[in-house]
Scaffold this active site. Structure first.
Site, PDB file in Angstrom:
ATOM      1  N   GLY A  77     -15.951 -30.465  78.676  1.00  0.00           N
ATOM      2  CA  GLY A  77     -15.115 -31.535  78.129  1.00  0.00           C
ATOM      3  C   GLY A  77     -13.694 -31.054  77.916  1.00  0.00           C
ATOM      4  O   GLY A  77     -13.375 -29.874  78.121  1.00  0.00           O
ATOM      5  N   ASP A  78     -12.816 -31.980  77.564  1.00  0.00           N
ATOM      6  CA  ASP A  78     -11.419 -31.662  77.260  1.00  0.00           C
ATOM      7  C   ASP A  78     -10.695 -31.049  78.454  1.00  0.00           C
ATOM      8  O   ASP A  78      -9.825 -30.195  78.303  1.00  0.00           O
ATOM      9  CB  ASP A  78     -11.325 -30.712  76.040  1.00  0.00           C
ATOM     10  CG  ASP A  78     -12.144 -31.236  74.878  1.00  0.00           C
ATOM     11  OD1 ASP A  78     -12.011 -32.425  74.564  1.00  0.00           O
ATOM     12  OD2 ASP A  78     -12.940 -30.466  74.311  1.00  0.00           O
TER      13      ASP A  78
ATOM     14  N   THR B 126     -20.097 -34.072  66.847  1.00  0.00           N
ATOM     15  CA  THR B 126     -18.907 -34.682  66.262  1.00  0.00           C
ATOM     16  C   THR B 126     -19.272 -35.538  65.043  1.00  0.00           C
ATOM     17  O   THR B 126     -18.399 -36.113  64.414  1.00  0.00           O
ATOM     18  CB  THR B 126     -18.217 -35.582  67.298  1.00  0.00           C
ATOM     19  OG1 THR B 126     -19.153 -36.574  67.727  1.00  0.00           O
ATOM     20  CG2 THR B 126     -17.745 -34.774  68.507  1.00  0.00           C
TER      21      THR B 126
ATOM     22  N   GLN C  96     -16.568 -36.329  77.904  1.00  0.00           N
ATOM     23  CA  GLN C  96     -17.179 -34.986  77.829  1.00  0.00           C
ATOM     24  C   GLN C  96     -17.160 -34.304  79.219  1.00  0.00           C
ATOM     25  O   GLN C  96     -16.280 -34.594  80.010  1.00  0.00           O
ATOM     26  CB  GLN C  96     -18.603 -35.053  77.253  1.00  0.00           C
ATOM     27  CG  GLN C  96     -18.646 -35.463  75.789  1.00  0.00           C
ATOM     28  CD  GLN C  96     -18.715 -36.962  75.574  1.00  0.00           C
ATOM     29  OE1 GLN C  96     -19.459 -37.654  76.239  1.00  0.00           O
ATOM     30  NE2 GLN C  96     -17.963 -37.458  74.634  1.00  0.00           N
TER      31      GLN C  96
ATOM     32  N   LYS D 114      -9.063 -35.440  81.452  1.00  0.00           N
ATOM     33  CA  LYS D 114      -9.443 -36.618  82.250  1.00  0.00           C
ATOM     34  C   LYS D 114      -8.514 -37.801  82.001  1.00  0.00           C
ATOM     35  O   LYS D 114      -8.267 -38.605  82.898  1.00  0.00           O
ATOM     36  CB  LYS D 114     -10.904 -37.010  81.942  1.00  0.00           C
ATOM     37  CG  LYS D 114     -11.894 -35.926  82.354  1.00  0.00           C
ATOM     38  CD  LYS D 114     -13.309 -36.259  81.958  1.00  0.00           C
ATOM     39  CE  LYS D 114     -13.578 -36.183  80.481  1.00  0.00           C
ATOM     40  NZ  LYS D 114     -13.509 -34.826  79.907  1.00  0.00           N
ATOM     41  N   GLY D 115      -7.994 -37.897  80.779  1.00  0.00           N
ATOM     42  CA  GLY D 115      -7.107 -39.014  80.435  1.00  0.00           C
ATOM     43  C   GLY D 115      -5.873 -39.029  81.324  1.00  0.00           C
ATOM     44  O   GLY D 115      -5.434 -40.085  81.783  1.00  0.00           O
ATOM     45  N   LYS D 116      -5.323 -37.858  81.601  1.00  0.00           N
ATOM     46  CA  LYS D 116      -4.129 -37.797  82.456  1.00  0.00           C
ATOM     47  C   LYS D 116      -4.479 -38.229  83.880  1.00  0.00           C
ATOM     48  O   LYS D 116      -3.696 -38.923  84.534  1.00  0.00           O
ATOM     49  CB  LYS D 116      -3.545 -36.371  82.453  1.00  0.00           C
ATOM     50  CG  LYS D 116      -2.352 -36.257  83.381  1.00  0.00           C
ATOM     51  CD  LYS D 116      -1.539 -35.001  83.199  1.00  0.00           C
ATOM     52  CE  LYS D 116      -0.450 -34.941  84.278  1.00  0.00           C
ATOM     53  NZ  LYS D 116       0.464 -33.827  84.124  1.00  0.00           N
TER      54      LYS D 116
ATOM     55  N   GLY E 131     -10.549 -32.476  65.320  1.00  0.00           N
ATOM     56  CA  GLY E 131      -9.533 -31.488  64.941  1.00  0.00           C
ATOM     57  C   GLY E 131     -10.068 -30.064  64.962  1.00  0.00           C
ATOM     58  O   GLY E 131      -9.355 -29.126  64.593  1.00  0.00           O
TER      59      GLY E 131
ATOM     60  N   GLY F 191     -12.404 -37.940  73.153  1.00  0.00           N
ATOM     61  CA  GLY F 191     -11.007 -38.051  72.755  1.00  0.00           C
ATOM     62  C   GLY F 191     -10.162 -37.899  74.004  1.00  0.00           C
ATOM     63  O   GLY F 191     -10.163 -36.849  74.628  1.00  0.00           O
ATOM     64  N   HIS F 192      -9.514 -38.977  74.412  1.00  0.00           N
ATOM     65  CA  HIS F 192      -8.642 -38.904  75.590  1.00  0.00           C
ATOM     66  C   HIS F 192      -7.201 -38.985  75.127  1.00  0.00           C
ATOM     67  O   HIS F 192      -6.815 -39.941  74.465  1.00  0.00           O
ATOM     68  CB  HIS F 192      -8.937 -40.078  76.542  1.00  0.00           C
ATOM     69  CG  HIS F 192     -10.195 -39.880  77.333  1.00  0.00           C
ATOM     70  ND1 HIS F 192     -10.709 -40.825  78.182  1.00  0.00           N
ATOM     71  CD2 HIS F 192     -11.036 -38.834  77.403  1.00  0.00           C
ATOM     72  CE1 HIS F 192     -11.806 -40.362  78.737  1.00  0.00           C
ATOM     73  NE2 HIS F 192     -12.030 -39.166  78.273  1.00  0.00           N
TER      74      HIS F 192
ATOM     75  N   THR G 234      -9.515 -33.592  69.762  1.00  0.00           N
ATOM     76  CA  THR G 234      -8.833 -34.869  69.517  1.00  0.00           C
ATOM     77  C   THR G 234      -9.607 -35.688  68.493  1.00  0.00           C
ATOM     78  O   THR G 234      -9.036 -36.436  67.709  1.00  0.00           O
ATOM     79  CB  THR G 234      -8.772 -35.676  70.835  1.00  0.00           C
ATOM     80  OG1 THR G 234      -8.334 -34.817  71.871  1.00  0.00           O
ATOM     81  CG2 THR G 234      -7.815 -36.844  70.734  1.00  0.00           C
TER      82      THR G 234
ATOM     83  N   ASN H 287     -17.224 -40.094  70.222  1.00  0.00           N
ATOM     84  CA  ASN H 287     -17.161 -38.621  70.204  1.00  0.00           C
ATOM     85  C   ASN H 287     -16.065 -38.135  71.151  1.00  0.00           C
ATOM     86  O   ASN H 287     -15.572 -37.020  71.019  1.00  0.00           O
ATOM     87  CB  ASN H 287     -18.518 -37.991  70.598  1.00  0.00           C
ATOM     88  CG  ASN H 287     -19.105 -38.567  71.883  1.00  0.00           C
ATOM     89  OD1 ASN H 287     -18.633 -39.567  72.400  1.00  0.00           O
ATOM     90  ND2 ASN H 287     -20.145 -37.941  72.395  1.00  0.00           N
TER      91      ASN H 287
ATOM     92  N   ARG I 268     -36.375 -47.588  72.221  1.00  0.00           N
ATOM     93  CA  ARG I 268     -36.322 -49.052  72.295  1.00  0.00           C
ATOM     94  C   ARG I 268     -36.227 -49.717  70.934  1.00  0.00           C
ATOM     95  O   ARG I 268     -36.705 -50.820  70.713  1.00  0.00           O
ATOM     96  CB  ARG I 268     -37.515 -49.606  73.099  1.00  0.00           C
ATOM     97  CG  ARG I 268     -37.368 -49.288  74.572  1.00  0.00           C
ATOM     98  CD  ARG I 268     -38.617 -48.894  75.225  1.00  0.00           C
ATOM     99  NE  ARG I 268     -39.211 -47.741  74.581  1.00  0.00           N
ATOM    100  CZ  ARG I 268     -40.363 -47.196  74.946  1.00  0.00           C
ATOM    101  NH1 ARG I 268     -41.026 -47.717  75.926  1.00  0.00           N
ATOM    102  NH2 ARG I 268     -40.839 -46.138  74.313  1.00  0.00           N
TER     103      ARG I 268
HETATM  104  P1  IMP Z   1     -22.114 -35.229  70.037  1.00  0.00           P
HETATM  105  O1  IMP Z   1     -21.712 -35.794  71.351  1.00  0.00           O
HETATM  106  O2  IMP Z   1     -21.238 -35.672  68.894  1.00  0.00           O
HETATM  107  O3  IMP Z   1     -23.575 -35.426  69.747  1.00  0.00           O
HETATM  108  O4  IMP Z   1     -21.919 -33.637  70.109  1.00  0.00           O
HETATM  109  C1  IMP Z   1     -22.698 -32.821  70.977  1.00  0.00           C
HETATM  110  C2  IMP Z   1     -21.840 -31.690  71.552  1.00  0.00           C
HETATM  111  O5  IMP Z   1     -20.885 -32.242  72.440  1.00  0.00           O
HETATM  112  C3  IMP Z   1     -21.045 -30.897  70.520  1.00  0.00           C
HETATM  113  O6  IMP Z   1     -20.962 -29.555  70.943  1.00  0.00           O
HETATM  114  C4  IMP Z   1     -19.658 -31.541  70.570  1.00  0.00           C
HETATM  115  O7  IMP Z   1     -18.666 -30.645  70.148  1.00  0.00           O
HETATM  116  C5  IMP Z   1     -19.569 -31.831  72.049  1.00  0.00           C
HETATM  117  N1  IMP Z   1     -18.649 -32.945  72.362  1.00  0.00           N
HETATM  118  C6  IMP Z   1     -18.865 -34.263  72.184  1.00  0.00           C
HETATM  119  N2  IMP Z   1     -17.821 -34.972  72.616  1.00  0.00           N
HETATM  120  C7  IMP Z   1     -16.936 -34.098  73.114  1.00  0.00           C
HETATM  121  C8  IMP Z   1     -15.655 -34.241  73.762  1.00  0.00           C
HETATM  122  O8  IMP Z   1     -15.132 -35.350  73.981  1.00  0.00           O
HETATM  123  N3  IMP Z   1     -15.057 -33.089  74.140  1.00  0.00           N
HETATM  124  C9  IMP Z   1     -15.629 -31.857  73.963  1.00  0.00           C
HETATM  125  N4  IMP Z   1     -16.814 -31.681  73.369  1.00  0.00           N
HETATM  126  C10 IMP Z   1     -17.461 -32.796  72.955  1.00  0.00           C
END
Ligand code: IMP
Length: 440
Positions: free
Chosen positions: A12-13, A130, A224, A16-18, A302, A40-41, A299, A38, A144
C-alpha cells in the site's frame, strides 16, 4: 475504449492516487472496488492537497463519475463527512454513485475492530489495523449477516437485519468488556444515512457496463496493495479484501476479459504500516532517511511507516498475480543522497536460498534478504522532467527494476506534483495500451 485497473504492488501507499489523477483526462468513471476508509489517497493539484479515504479520487475532475463499487465496505459517516469537505472546497459530489451491494460499516464493526485489536495487543498478536471496522464488516459479509447500502432504503428489512446483528455483536462486545449498542439508536442512524444518500445508491454494475458498452474509458482504482491482499499477501497481516487486479472484477462489476490494461504502481523502496513481516526493513539511518524524506506517515492514521530496500521477491509475484502490463515507479527522488542503494533479489530461509514467496508467515519472518548493491546518486531529482535528466546511476536503478520486475516501466514520478512525472516509452500507458500491444 478500455477498462484500466490501477493496483498497488507492495504494502500500500505506493502513490495510486497520483496515477489516477494522471490518467483522469480521458476517463469517464473511476471505480473503487475494495477496501473502505482504511485507505488514504493523497492527490496534489497545484497548491491543493486532497486526502481522500472513501470517495474515488476521480471526484476531483468534473467530467468523471466517481463510483463506489459492490466490493467496498462503506462507512456512511465517513462518506458524508468527506463529501461535505469536498463541497466546502468547491468540489461537486453530485455525480457520486454508491453500489446498493456495498456493505455498510456499522458502529459495532468499528468498536469490534478496536476491541479485538486492543485484546490482541496485550498478547503481542495485533495486526495493527486502521481500526475502521474493515475486517468485522467483511466478516459479516462472508457470514451473510451484513447490512448492504441498498438495505438502508428499506426500514422493515433494515430493522430485522439489524436486530439479528446487534444481539450477536453486543454479546461479542460484552465479552471484550466493551460498550454495547441499542438497536433503536442504530436503526435511527442507519435510516438517516439512507435518507441522506438515497440519491447516490444504485446498481453501479449496470453503470459500469453501460460506460464500457459506450466505449468509454473506466478506471478501477485499487486501495492498499498486493502484499496486503487477503489471499496473496502476508496473511494474517493483511487487510480483509482483494486489492489485486482480480478484485476489480468481483468488486467492480466487470468480467476478466473486460480488463484491457493493468497499471501496477510501485515505490522505489519498501514501506509497510502496521505489524507483519517486511523482510528488507531497515532500522538504521537509511531507514530513517526513507521514512523522513519520503514523508512516510499514514494518511488515515498518521502512523509512522516502516521502510526498507526494494524487494524483488514480492514485486515479481505482484507483477504476475496482477498481470501487470505497465508499471509506474514512484518516489525515486527519495533515494537521492544515499551513496549506495540495495535491492533484494532473494531470501535465505533456514540456510536455503529462495527467490519465490515463502510458504507461510513464519518462514517469511525468518527470511534473510540477499542483496545486490548498486551505486547511489546525490543529485536532487525533483526538477527532472525527462528520463534523460536523471543521473546515470538513477537510470541504472530504473533499468535494474525493469529487468527484474517482469513488466516495462512507462511512468516515473519524482515528486507529488503532476508535472513531476517522466514518461518512458512515450508514456504509452496514458494511451491505454492494450496487453497485446505491450507484448509486441
Ligand atoms: P485494516 O485494513 O484496517 O483491517 O488493516 C489491516 C492491515 O492493512 C494493517 O496492517 C493496516 O496498517 C494495513 N492497511 C490498511 N489500509 C492501508 C492503506 O491504505 N495503506 C497501507 N496499509 C494499509
Amino acid at each position: 475504449m478500455p477498462a484500466t485497473v490501477i493496483c498497488g504492488l507492495q504494502w500500500g501507499d505506493e502513490g495510486k492516487g497520483k496515477a489516477t489523477d494522471l490518467l483522469s483526462a480521458d476517463v469517464s468513471a473511476v471505480v473503487r472496488y475494495q477496501g473502505g476508509d482504511n485507505a488514504g489517497h493523497t492527490v496534489v493539484v497545484g497548491d491543493e492537497v486532497f486526502k481522500l479515504h472513501l470517495v474515488p479520487s476521480g471526484v476531483l475532475h468534473e467530467h468523471i463519475t466517481p463510483i463506489v463499487g459492490p466490493g467496498v465496505v462503506v462507512n456512511p459517516r465517513t462518506l458524508l463527512t468527506e463529501m461535505q469537505m469536498l463541497n466546502e472546497r468547491g468540489i461537486a459530489t453530485a455525480k457520486l454513485r454508491v453500489s446498493n451491494a456495498a456493505h455498510v460499516i456499522m458502529p459495532y464493526h468499528v468498536a469490534l475492530d478496536a476491541a479485538r485489536e486492543g485484546a490482541a495487543a496485550d498478547s503481542g498478536a495485533a495486526i495493527g489495523t486502521t481500526r475502521r471496522g474493515i475486517g468485522p464488516a467483511y466478516g459479516d459479509r462472508a457470514w451473510r449477516s451484513g447490512i448492504r447500502m441498498g438495505d438502508l432504503l428499506e426500514p422493515d428489512l433494515l430493522r430485522s437485519r439489524l436486530a439479528a446483528a446487534v444481539a450477536e455483536k453486543n454479546a461479542l462486545l460484552a465479552s471484550y468488556g466493551a460498550a454495547t449498542f441499542a438497536l433503536d439508536d442504530l436503526l435511527a442512524l442507519a435510516l438517516d444515512w439512507g435518507r441522506q444518500l438515497a440519491w447516490a445508491i444504485t446498481d453501479t454494475t449496470a453503470l459500469v457496463q453501460g460506460s464500457l458498452a459506450r466505449g468509454e474509458h473506466v478506471l478501477f482504482e485499487g486501495a492498499q496493495g498486493t502484499m496486503l491482499d487477503l489471499d496473496h499477501g502476508t496473511y494474517p497481516y493483511v487487510t480483509s479484501s482483494n486489492p489485486i487486479a482480480g478484485g476489480a472484477c468481483t468488486g467492480g462489476g466487470i468480467g476478466p476479459l473486460q480488463v484491457d490494461q493493468v497499471l501496477g504502481i510501485m515505490k522505489a523502496y519498501s514501506t509497510r504500516v502496521g505489524a507483519g513481516p517486511l523482510p528488507t526493513e531497515l532500522k538504521d539511518a537509511v531507514g530513517e532517511h526513507l521514512t523522513e524524506k519520503g514523508h512516510e506517515y499514514g494518511t488515515t492514521t498518521g502512523r509512522r511507516r516502516r521502510s526498507g530496500w526494494l524487494d524483488f521477491v514480492p514485486l515479481r509475484y505482484a507483477v504476475q498475480v496482477n498481470s501487470v502490463n505497465t508499471l509506474m515507479l514512484n518516489k525515486i527522488d527519495i533515494l537521492s543522497g544515499l551513496p549506495q542503494v540495495k535491492v533484494c533479489t532473494g531470501y535465505r530461509v533456514d540456510g536455503m536460498l529462495v527467490d519465490s514467496w515463502p510458504l507461510n508467515v513464519a518462514q517469511l519472518e525468518r527470511a534473510e534478504p540477499v542483496y545486490e548493491t548498486l551505486e547511489g546518486w546525490s543529485e536532487d531529482l525533483s526538477a527532472c522532467r525527462s528520463v534523460a535528466d536523471l543521473p546515470a546511476a538513477a537510470r541504472r536503478y530504473v533499468a535494474a527494476i525493469e529487468e527484474r520486475a517482469g513488466a516495462p516501466i512507462d511512468v516515473i514520478s519524482v515528486g507529488p506534483e503532476r508535472n513531476q512525472t517522466l514518461m518512458v516509452n512515450s508514456g504509452s500507458v496514458l494511451g491505454a495500451r492494450r496487453r497485446a500491444g505491450a507484448a509486441a
